[in-house]
Design an enzyme around this catalytic site. Structure first.
Site, PDB file in Angstrom:
ATOM      1  N   ASN A   9       0.868  -1.179   0.000  1.00 23.84           N
ATOM      2  CA  ASN A   9       0.000   0.000   0.000  1.00 23.84           C
ATOM      3  C   ASN A   9       0.905   1.230   0.000  1.00 23.84           C
ATOM      4  O   ASN A   9       1.500   1.562   1.023  1.00 23.84           O
ATOM      5  CB  ASN A   9      -0.888  -0.035   1.254  1.00 23.84           C
ATOM      6  CG  ASN A   9      -1.749   1.208   1.389  1.00 23.84           C
ATOM      7  OD1 ASN A   9      -1.810   2.032   0.480  1.00 23.84           O
ATOM      8  ND2 ASN A   9      -2.412   1.342   2.530  1.00 23.84           N
ATOM      9  N   TRP A  10       0.976   1.875  -1.152  1.00 24.91           N
ATOM     10  CA  TRP A  10       1.893   3.026  -1.270  1.00 24.91           C
ATOM     11  C   TRP A  10       1.341   4.265  -0.580  1.00 24.91           C
ATOM     12  O   TRP A  10       2.040   5.253  -0.436  1.00 24.91           O
ATOM     13  CB  TRP A  10       2.174   3.336  -2.749  1.00 24.91           C
ATOM     14  CG  TRP A  10       2.885   2.252  -3.499  1.00 24.91           C
ATOM     15  CD1 TRP A  10       3.275   1.018  -3.023  1.00 24.91           C
ATOM     16  CD2 TRP A  10       3.309   2.299  -4.869  1.00 24.91           C
ATOM     17  NE1 TRP A  10       3.913   0.298  -4.010  1.00 24.91           N
ATOM     18  CE2 TRP A  10       3.943   1.060  -5.160  1.00 24.91           C
ATOM     19  CE3 TRP A  10       3.217   3.251  -5.889  1.00 24.91           C
ATOM     20  CZ2 TRP A  10       4.478   0.766  -6.418  1.00 24.91           C
ATOM     21  CZ3 TRP A  10       3.746   2.961  -7.145  1.00 24.91           C
ATOM     22  CH2 TRP A  10       4.374   1.738  -7.403  1.00 24.91           C
ATOM     23  N   LYS A  11       0.079   4.219  -0.190  1.00 25.37           N
ATOM     24  CA  LYS A  11      -0.575   5.383   0.438  1.00 25.37           C
ATOM     25  C   LYS A  11      -0.367   6.630  -0.434  1.00 25.37           C
ATOM     26  O   LYS A  11      -0.359   6.507  -1.655  1.00 25.37           O
ATOM     27  CB  LYS A  11      -0.075   5.573   1.878  1.00 25.37           C
ATOM     28  CG  LYS A  11      -0.196   4.272   2.687  1.00 25.37           C
ATOM     29  CD  LYS A  11       0.007   4.448   4.157  1.00 25.37           C
ATOM     30  CE  LYS A  11      -0.143   3.097   4.852  1.00 25.37           C
ATOM     31  NZ  LYS A  11       0.005   3.182   6.298  1.00 25.37           N
ATOM     32  N   HIS A  97      -9.318   0.953   5.043  1.00 19.68           N
ATOM     33  CA  HIS A  97      -8.050   1.173   5.739  1.00 19.68           C
ATOM     34  C   HIS A  97      -8.304   2.090   6.936  1.00 19.68           C
ATOM     35  O   HIS A  97      -9.131   2.990   6.867  1.00 19.68           O
ATOM     36  CB  HIS A  97      -7.025   1.794   4.784  1.00 19.68           C
ATOM     37  CG  HIS A  97      -5.644   1.763   5.353  1.00 19.68           C
ATOM     38  ND1 HIS A  97      -5.226   2.662   6.311  1.00 19.68           N
ATOM     39  CD2 HIS A  97      -4.613   0.909   5.146  1.00 19.68           C
ATOM     40  CE1 HIS A  97      -3.970   2.356   6.650  1.00 19.68           C
ATOM     41  NE2 HIS A  97      -3.582   1.308   5.963  1.00 19.68           N
ATOM     42  N   GLU A  99      -6.736   4.500   8.050  1.00 22.83           N
ATOM     43  CA  GLU A  99      -6.558   5.928   7.757  1.00 22.83           C
ATOM     44  C   GLU A  99      -7.813   6.503   7.121  1.00 22.83           C
ATOM     45  O   GLU A  99      -8.153   7.664   7.326  1.00 22.83           O
ATOM     46  CB  GLU A  99      -5.319   6.122   6.864  1.00 22.83           C
ATOM     47  CG  GLU A  99      -4.038   5.886   7.660  1.00 22.83           C
ATOM     48  CD  GLU A  99      -2.885   5.287   6.881  1.00 22.83           C
ATOM     49  OE1 GLU A  99      -2.913   5.317   5.630  1.00 22.83           O
ATOM     50  OE2 GLU A  99      -1.952   4.775   7.529  1.00 22.83           O
ATOM     51  N   GLU A 169      -4.865  -4.918  10.598  1.00 24.90           N
ATOM     52  CA  GLU A 169      -3.864  -3.876  10.813  1.00 24.90           C
ATOM     53  C   GLU A 169      -4.155  -3.155  12.121  1.00 24.90           C
ATOM     54  O   GLU A 169      -4.999  -2.254  12.155  1.00 24.90           O
ATOM     55  CB  GLU A 169      -3.891  -2.873   9.656  1.00 24.90           C
ATOM     56  CG  GLU A 169      -3.604  -3.485   8.301  1.00 24.90           C
ATOM     57  CD  GLU A 169      -3.080  -2.448   7.310  1.00 24.90           C
ATOM     58  OE1 GLU A 169      -1.995  -2.693   6.776  1.00 24.90           O
ATOM     59  OE2 GLU A 169      -3.743  -1.413   7.110  1.00 24.90           O
ATOM     60  N   GLY A 175       2.921   2.396  10.814  1.00 25.95           N
ATOM     61  CA  GLY A 175       3.871   3.497  10.647  1.00 25.95           C
ATOM     62  C   GLY A 175       4.573   3.897  11.937  1.00 25.95           C
ATOM     63  O   GLY A 175       5.210   4.944  12.001  1.00 25.95           O
ATOM     64  N   SER A 215       3.945  -1.946  10.347  1.00 28.97           N
ATOM     65  CA  SER A 215       5.398  -2.004  10.549  1.00 28.97           C
ATOM     66  C   SER A 215       5.989  -3.368  10.213  1.00 28.97           C
ATOM     67  O   SER A 215       6.929  -3.831  10.874  1.00 28.97           O
ATOM     68  CB  SER A 215       5.760  -1.589  11.984  1.00 28.97           C
ATOM     69  OG  SER A 215       5.330  -0.273  12.227  1.00 28.97           O
ATOM     70  N   GLY A 236       3.121  -1.049   4.243  1.00 27.39           N
ATOM     71  CA  GLY A 236       3.143   0.385   3.957  1.00 27.39           C
ATOM     72  C   GLY A 236       4.550   0.839   3.612  1.00 27.39           C
ATOM     73  O   GLY A 236       5.042   0.641   2.506  1.00 27.39           O
ATOM     74  N   GLY A 237       5.229   1.419   4.589  1.00 28.09           N
ATOM     75  CA  GLY A 237       6.555   2.003   4.370  1.00 28.09           C
ATOM     76  C   GLY A 237       7.531   1.109   3.629  1.00 28.09           C
ATOM     77  O   GLY A 237       8.213   1.559   2.694  1.00 28.09           O
TER      78      GLY A 237
HETATM   79  P1  13P Z   1       3.332   0.463   7.652  1.00 37.69           P
HETATM   80  O1  13P Z   1       3.872  -0.810   7.066  1.00 37.69           O
HETATM   81  O2  13P Z   1       4.017   1.685   7.155  1.00 37.69           O
HETATM   82  O3  13P Z   1       3.252   0.398   9.161  1.00 37.69           O
HETATM   83  O4  13P Z   1       1.819   0.594   7.130  1.00 37.69           O
HETATM   84  C1  13P Z   1       0.977  -0.483   7.214  1.00 37.69           C
HETATM   85  C2  13P Z   1      -0.262  -0.163   6.486  1.00 37.69           C
HETATM   86  O5  13P Z   1      -1.048   0.667   6.907  1.00 37.69           O
HETATM   87  C3  13P Z   1      -0.514  -0.860   5.208  1.00 37.69           C
HETATM   88  O6  13P Z   1      -1.808  -0.626   4.754  1.00 37.69           O
END
Ligand code: 13P
Length: 252
Positions: A9-11, A97, A99, A169, A175, A215, A236-237
């Site tokens: 997920n590149w957000k 998600h 977020e 998640e 993050g 993470s 994510g990251g």
């Molecule tokens: P991180 O891997 O950056 O913690 O993000 C996880 C995430 O929200 C994937 O959708």
């Protein structure tokens, strides 16, 4: 048969040229080292989907959106419809998600609508669930995740479940560098699988892919993926670097 999936997920990261380059790097690395039993998915921002789809053509990497509209089409400024996503080659969309739940008021009711439209359009859905820190500290994590799963998925059929992936998640792990322990993740994954089994039967639950997100990185993926109910990750990251992303995908 349960599928192992690692999805990135590149957000809201990368410009279009940067995203295209990242997709090229992921495709190249996947050709080198992606295990045959692992499906790799990338979810770039909407603006990137078309050029990234071109890069992914003929590769082992699948395309996902990060969200979709809760209407088919029309006067909904700023929204992106499911048909638009399939028309550029999306196979998946992430939905719910944390977020989106937290910053954009995404409710379970809205997620039912979005899931319905996505499935009708032929998209597979990666439905995210997870508790926040207060809920975990209050010992409500099982209840929260159970309710989120039931509120959306219990509106659908057993056949629909073949097109659904669940991503657990924990919000406090996203993050933050603070991963859930393999035991913490496993017990929630087992709980989610039992919630699916309760409504749709053991076979459907057993076939369901349940991802962990929060993470997740090459250094901790192996331990997480070794758990019997963890079938991959939503990253994510670490998905923003092809090397780390594939490092995770080769951790099974
Ligand atoms: P991180 O891997 O950056 O913690 O993000 C996880 C995430 O929200 C994937 O959708």
């Amino acid at each position: 048969m349960r599928k192992f999936i690692v999805a990135g997920n590149w957000k809201m990261n990368t410009t279009v040229p940067e995203g295209v380059q990242l997709a090229k790097d992921v495709v190249a690395k996947a050709a080198e080292c992606l295990p045959a039993n692992v499906e790799l998915v990338v979810a770039p921002p909407f603006t990137h989907l078309f050029p990234v789809a071109e890069v992914l053509k003929g590769s082992k990497v699948h395309l996902s959106a990060q969200n979709c509209a809760d209407h088919v089409k029309g006067a909904y400024t700023g929204e992106v419809a499911v048909d638009m996503l399939t028309s550029v080659g999306c196979e998946y969309t992430i939905l719910g998600h944390s977020e989106r739940r937290q910053y954009y008021g995404e409710t379970d009711e809205k997620l039912v609508e979005k899931t319905k439209l996505a499935l009708e359009a032929g998209l597979k859905v990666i439905l995210c669930v997870g508790e926040n820190l207060d809920e975990r500290e209050a010992g409500k994590h099982f209840d929260v995740v159970t309710a989120q799963t039931k509120n959306v998925l219990y509106n659908f059929s057993a056949e629909d479940m073949a097109k659904v992936v669940i991503a657990y998640e924990p919000v406090w792990a996203i993050g933050t560098g603070k991963t859930a322990t393999a035991e913490q993740a496993q017990e929630i994954h087992a709980c989610i699988r039992s919630v699916v089994a309760e409504k749709f039967g053991a076979k459907v639950a057993d076939d369901m892919t349940i991802l962990y997100g929060g993470s997740c990185k090459p250094s901790n993926a192996k331990e997480l993926f070794a758990q019997k109910d963890i079938d991959g990750g939503l990253i994510g990251g670490a998905a923003l670097k092809a090397e780390d992303f594939l490092g995770i995908a080769t951790s099974f």
